[in-house]
Motif scaffolding. Sequence first.
Motif, PDB file in Angstrom:
ATOM      1  N   GLU A  22       0.891  -1.285   0.012  1.00 54.35           N
ATOM      2  CA  GLU A  22      -0.129   0.015  -0.036  1.00 54.35           C
ATOM      3  C   GLU A  22       0.830   1.207  -0.084  1.00 54.35           C
ATOM      4  O   GLU A  22       0.669   2.275  -0.839  1.00 54.35           O
ATOM      5  CB  GLU A  22      -0.800  -0.095   1.358  1.00 54.35           C
ATOM      6  N   ASP A  23       1.823   1.259   0.763  1.00 58.60           N
ATOM      7  CA  ASP A  23       2.717   2.500   0.962  1.00 58.60           C
ATOM      8  C   ASP A  23       3.383   2.689  -0.386  1.00 58.60           C
ATOM      9  O   ASP A  23       3.520   3.808  -0.665  1.00 58.60           O
ATOM     10  CB  ASP A  23       3.893   2.273   2.078  1.00 58.60           C
ATOM     11  N   ALA A  24       4.022   1.665  -1.109  1.00 59.22           N
ATOM     12  CA  ALA A  24       4.684   1.712  -2.151  1.00 59.22           C
ATOM     13  C   ALA A  24       3.811   2.322  -3.361  1.00 59.22           C
ATOM     14  O   ALA A  24       4.229   3.358  -4.061  1.00 59.22           O
ATOM     15  CB  ALA A  24       5.563   0.430  -2.740  1.00 59.22           C
ATOM     16  N   TRP A  25       2.723   1.625  -3.441  1.00 60.35           N
ATOM     17  CA  TRP A  25       1.688   2.061  -4.540  1.00 60.35           C
ATOM     18  C   TRP A  25       1.087   3.685  -4.155  1.00 60.35           C
ATOM     19  O   TRP A  25       1.018   4.348  -5.105  1.00 60.35           O
ATOM     20  CB  TRP A  25       0.519   1.208  -4.527  1.00 60.35           C
ATOM     21  N   ASN A  26       0.788   3.945  -2.855  1.00 59.75           N
ATOM     22  CA  ASN A  26       0.615   5.213  -2.598  1.00 59.75           C
ATOM     23  C   ASN A  26       1.591   6.372  -2.915  1.00 59.75           C
ATOM     24  O   ASN A  26       1.437   7.581  -3.062  1.00 59.75           O
ATOM     25  CB  ASN A  26       0.024   5.675  -1.357  1.00 59.75           C
ATOM     26  N   ILE A  73      -5.980   2.171  -0.050  1.00 57.48           N
ATOM     27  CA  ILE A  73      -5.994   1.343   1.338  1.00 57.48           C
ATOM     28  C   ILE A  73      -6.129  -0.203   0.683  1.00 57.48           C
ATOM     29  O   ILE A  73      -6.955  -0.699   0.052  1.00 57.48           O
ATOM     30  CB  ILE A  73      -7.048   1.837   2.177  1.00 57.48           C
ATOM     31  N   LYS A  74      -5.119  -1.124   1.285  1.00 55.41           N
ATOM     32  CA  LYS A  74      -5.420  -2.412   1.276  1.00 55.41           C
ATOM     33  C   LYS A  74      -5.611  -3.079   2.581  1.00 55.41           C
ATOM     34  O   LYS A  74      -5.286  -2.740   3.672  1.00 55.41           O
ATOM     35  CB  LYS A  74      -4.231  -2.992   0.759  1.00 55.41           C
ATOM     36  N   GLU A  75      -6.294  -4.307   2.432  1.00 55.27           N
ATOM     37  CA  GLU A  75      -6.669  -5.150   3.909  1.00 55.27           C
ATOM     38  C   GLU A  75      -6.647  -6.506   3.193  1.00 55.27           C
ATOM     39  O   GLU A  75      -6.915  -7.072   2.644  1.00 55.27           O
ATOM     40  CB  GLU A  75      -8.098  -4.740   4.153  1.00 55.27           C
ATOM     41  N   VAL A  76      -5.826  -7.378   4.305  1.00 52.00           N
ATOM     42  CA  VAL A  76      -5.673  -8.710   3.971  1.00 52.00           C
ATOM     43  C   VAL A  76      -6.988  -9.347   4.374  1.00 52.00           C
ATOM     44  O   VAL A  76      -7.781  -9.045   5.494  1.00 52.00           O
ATOM     45  CB  VAL A  76      -4.560  -9.300   5.209  1.00 52.00           C
TER      46      VAL A  76
END
Length: 154
Positions: A22-26, A73-76
Amino acid sequence: MSRPPLPPFDFAAAVQKARMAEDAWNSRDPERVSLAYTPDSQWRNRAEFLTGREEIVAFLTRKWHRELDYRLIKEVWAHAGARIAVRFVYEWRDDGDQWFRSHGNENWEFDAAGLMSRRHASINDVRIRPEDRKFHWPLGRRPDDHPGLSELGL
């Protein structure tokens, strides 16, 4: 090159891996994002099929020229061994100032060094009004105290 955490993933490691992605894509930096994938990584993104970092960089460059003010935002969802499934939502606008919320699911498979060797993404876009946006942090990394998908009711 090793990219911890390494498989097999427990829940905490899967959550860490998803937040790193998520951090990388943002960051919206195609080169940075591409380093999380194997040099011959296989992707399916919607109806597009990619192989390798060079194609990933070209794809992401096109994506972020079209999807402006991108926030994700990503969620497992699940994890087992070297695989992680996530759900995600991102908001963006086009060059006509139409806002969208894109909902998706990804299936990830990692090599022993923790690099993603396979990524399968299914994504649906929904038009939203600017006042219906939920992702308002400054461009870049989502703040730690910003709610996740479940907390936002997404």
